[in-house]
Write a protein that holds these residues in place. Structure first.
Motif: not given
Length: 362
Positions: A25-41
């Motif tokens: 998943v890429g987060v448009k507001t931060t420009g960061i991409f993560c695993r779907l299991t990421c513990a971030a908000r």
């Protein structure tokens, strides 16, 4: 696997591990991409975009998350777990205390939870199993009971004898020379696996959280022999082949397998090994292949009795309607393994979450 964004967003909210390595998943507001299991908000639905690979996410201008580290091949684990596991390998005879953990900058309760989550045992239990395995190995090689006791960190002779007795089913003085199975944990991207081997081959390879694992271990100790943690050439070769499998380099295994069962169960397990990676079969198809068309339920029971996961690929068996059915290693892992093998086989993904049913011929 399904690729529509609504399904993937639901998986993101649920931290569904079955998409590990297959969706990001890429987060448009931060420009960061993560695993779907990421513990971030979790971000809002309108602020995300999904990708099928890290390369696609990076090409779109997203940076990898520093928390879930999507570029790492192995799934992220506790930093304490990784570091302490290496220390245990370097000092298997050490008797660890909470003071030792605090001196290294670790919170003992955090360490306990990390080992419990990954291996199903606490750090103290994990460390003790390594010490006992070392002690039993020395007894096997002709060492004295006192030397083994001191090397494994036991000050009480009776405590040491009790621990060894539980492990190998005999008192230390009588353990010397007895055939003993050797166990070790193998780390994979989808969880730790317990491996148990002998000179003859692999007796067990199961995920740590399999419900039937304690029963399977008891069956081995009863019918084959006692078990201890330790080093073994067969474990080294198994670890190499398991790593190649999960790295996508090879779907096959050539380590010998030692698994006791009825003639019917053995015929089912042989049939399972003939299912090509990237393909699936139903219970009915397996039953017809072994010339027992009236026994699909018995095939299902034999499939569930398999205790050498991945090598004997019971995860490649599905329901007659193409749906995923029960898997002792958890259904999300079954989906993960099927998708992983399809990628290795270079097959086109199904538009459905359920695996496609392959041709009848094994």
């Amino acid at each position: 696997m399904i690729r529509d964004d609504d399904t993937l967003y639901a998986a993101l909210i649920a931290r569904d591990p079955s998409y590990e390595g297959f969706a990001y998943v890429g987060v448009k507001t931060t420009g960061i991409f993560c695993r779907l299991t990421c513990a971030a908000r979790k971000p809002k639905r309108d602020n995300v975009v999904f990708f099928g690979s890290c390369e696609d996410a990076q090409s779109a201008g997203f940076r990898p998350c520093l928390r879930c580290k999507p570029l790492d091949r192995r799934r992220p684990t506790s930093g304490a777990l990784d570091a302490l596991r290496e220390k245990l390998k370097a000092e298997p005879e050490r008797r660890w205390t909470t003071g030792d953990l605090k001196a290294l900058g670790y919170d003992p309760s955090t360490v306990r939870r990390a080992f419990q989550r990954e291996y199903g045992v606490t750090f103290a239990q994990y460390a003790r199993s390594q010490r006992l395995g070392l002690a039993v190995s020395r007894l096997q090689q002709g060492g004295s009971v006192m030397d083994a006791q001191l090397d494994s960190g036991y000050e009480s002779g009776s405590g040491f004898r009790e621990a060894i007795t539980k492990l190998v089913g005999d008192a230390p003085a009588r353990a010397t020379g007895r055939p003993i199975l050797t166990a070790q944990w193998l780390d994979t991207p989808i969880g730790a696996m317990l491996a148990i081997v002998s000179n003859e081959g692999v007796h067990l390879l199961e995920f740590a959280d399999r419900t039937a694992l304690p029963t399977e271990i008891k069956r081995l100790t009863t019918h084959v022999g006692p078990i201890c943690f330790g080093s073994h050439a067969m474990l080294d070769e198994l670890a190499r082949q398991v790593a190649r499998y999960f790295d996508g380099q090879s779907p096959g295994f050539d380590v010998p397998v030692v698994q006791r069962g009825s003639a019917f169960e053995v015929s089912v397990w042989k049939a399972l090994r003939q299912i090509p990676a990237g393909s699936t079969r139903s219970y009915g198809e397996i039953a017809r292949f072994i010339e027992r068309p009236d026994a699909p339920r018995a095939v299902a029971r034999a499939n569930g009795a398999n205790q050498v996961a991945i090598i004997i690929p019971c995860h490649r068996v599905i329901g007659a309607d193409g749906s995923l059915t029960g898997y002792g290693g958890k259904l999300w892992r079954k989906k993960w393994l099927l998708e992983h093998e399809r990628r290795m086989a270079g097959l086109v993904m199904s538009p459905s979450l359920e695996p496609r049913q392959a041709a009848l011929a094994l």
